[in-house]
Design a protein around this motif. Sequence first.
Motif, mmCIF file in Angstrom:
data_model
loop_
_atom_site.group_PDB
_atom_site.id
_atom_site.type_symbol
_atom_site.label_atom_id
_atom_site.label_comp_id
_atom_site.label_asym_id
_atom_site.label_seq_id
_atom_site.Cartn_x
_atom_site.Cartn_y
_atom_site.Cartn_z
ATOM 1 N N GLU A 1 0.830 -1.200 0.000
ATOM 2 C CA GLU A 1 0.000 0.000 0.000
ATOM 3 C C GLU A 1 0.871 1.259 0.000
ATOM 4 O O GLU A 1 0.603 2.223 -0.727
ATOM 5 N N PHE A 2 1.941 1.238 0.802
ATOM 6 C CA PHE A 2 2.846 2.381 0.837
ATOM 7 C C PHE A 2 3.514 2.581 -0.517
ATOM 8 O O PHE A 2 3.544 3.691 -1.049
ATOM 9 N N PHE A 3 4.052 1.522 -1.093
ATOM 10 C CA PHE A 3 4.744 1.661 -2.369
ATOM 11 C C PHE A 3 3.794 2.135 -3.466
ATOM 12 O O PHE A 3 4.160 2.974 -4.291
ATOM 13 N N ARG A 4 2.567 1.615 -3.485
ATOM 14 C CA ARG A 4 1.623 2.050 -4.512
ATOM 15 C C ARG A 4 1.309 3.542 -4.363
ATOM 16 O O ARG A 4 1.246 4.270 -5.361
ATOM 17 N N ALA A 5 1.129 3.997 -3.126
ATOM 18 C CA ALA A 5 0.848 5.422 -2.904
ATOM 19 C C ALA A 5 2.054 6.279 -3.282
ATOM 20 O O ALA A 5 1.912 7.336 -3.915
ATOM 21 N N GLU A 6 3.252 5.823 -2.927
ATOM 22 C CA GLU A 6 4.466 6.598 -3.202
ATOM 23 C C GLU A 6 4.726 6.686 -4.697
ATOM 24 O O GLU A 6 5.025 7.767 -5.225
ATOM 25 N N TYR A 7 4.602 5.570 -5.411
ATOM 26 C CA TYR A 7 4.891 5.579 -6.843
ATOM 27 C C TYR A 7 3.838 6.377 -7.612
ATOM 28 O O TYR A 7 4.150 7.030 -8.615
ATOM 29 N N ALA A 8 2.585 6.320 -7.151
ATOM 30 C CA ALA A 8 1.554 7.146 -7.778
ATOM 31 C C ALA A 8 1.882 8.624 -7.608
ATOM 32 O O ALA A 8 1.666 9.431 -8.526
ATOM 33 N N LEU A 9 2.431 8.990 -6.459
ATOM 34 C CA LEU A 9 2.851 10.373 -6.236
ATOM 35 C C LEU A 9 4.026 10.743 -7.136
ATOM 36 O O LEU A 9 4.069 11.847 -7.695
#
Length: 353
Positions: free
Chosen positions: A89-97
Amino acid sequence: MTELNAAPRVLIRTEGALGRLTLNRPEAINALDVGMVRSIAEALESWRDDTDVQIVLIDGEGERGMCAGGDVRGLHAQIVAGRADETAEFFRAEYALNAMIAEYPKPLVTIADGITMGGGVGLSGHAAIRIVTERSKLAMPETRIGFTPDVGGTWLLGRAPGRFGEYFGLTGSTMNAADAVFLGFADHIVPSERLDALREALAYRADPTGPSEIVLLFDETPEPSALPASREWIDEAFSADSVAEIVARLRAHGAADADATADLLEGLAPTALAVTLDAVREARALPGLRAALEGEYRRVMWFVTQHPDLVEGIRAQLIDKDRNPRWDPATIDDLPADAGAGAREYVPEHPLF
């Protein structure tokens, strides 16, 4: 609760025509957690169609650095507790940013003053106007903990001149301001003493001057990067097909710097080196940042769910601090053929985009 603990970890405000986002966790060199990532993304989304906000600026509180990266201790705790879903969840949010920053429709300026590593490069390196200072220290040091560059780092590394992308990706070495501009990680060098004046000019500039022209007024040409002097041996060694061959070429070269680089590589996680070499070369041939982020996501989730070296590297460097990681396999010579294949071909449970 103290006032420090109550303070938001991202300061969000407008000054004149400028939307300002300041990472506000200076005691941890502004290391990112998922809440900070979401706060930045929500602010950017709210300003996307706000006609009062014409330029966006991202910087970090304190003089130590813009952002030391993600919260690696928190990552370790999640993995050992079996909470891989939270990590994903963290990686998906970070990469989307990271992708949002690269695609943002308004001029987005970043100031990578001081330490800017890992996740900090993900915030700074994809912006339209990227500023560094004489205090800047940029790096993608993931192989030091048995991991691999992400946050679009492979996209930037793959576009560096010659084989510097492989060199900086595998070694995790630090770039100064001139190096960052030479390698394509930054655009302008502004002395740290002039940053406040630059921020004020961006906020209250007189139209129709654009942000690039304003930054140029504060830009200061530094001494050139020393990297071109090393390009011959770096290109020759880091163009090899495998990590083992890279080390062999470094040893054969005979120069002190080449020998020292071989020593460094032999102490790092062999699997991380192989995966990183594969990732940088894959990113070099990809059509855009989003494709590179997808390749990185496959690899990081492979380390999170399938391979022990990430947990072991964080343990050795940051938890127990014994600096004696037990890598699997233990040496570069023990790597199987195409050691990056498992990470390259891994299919995460949840897609990135």
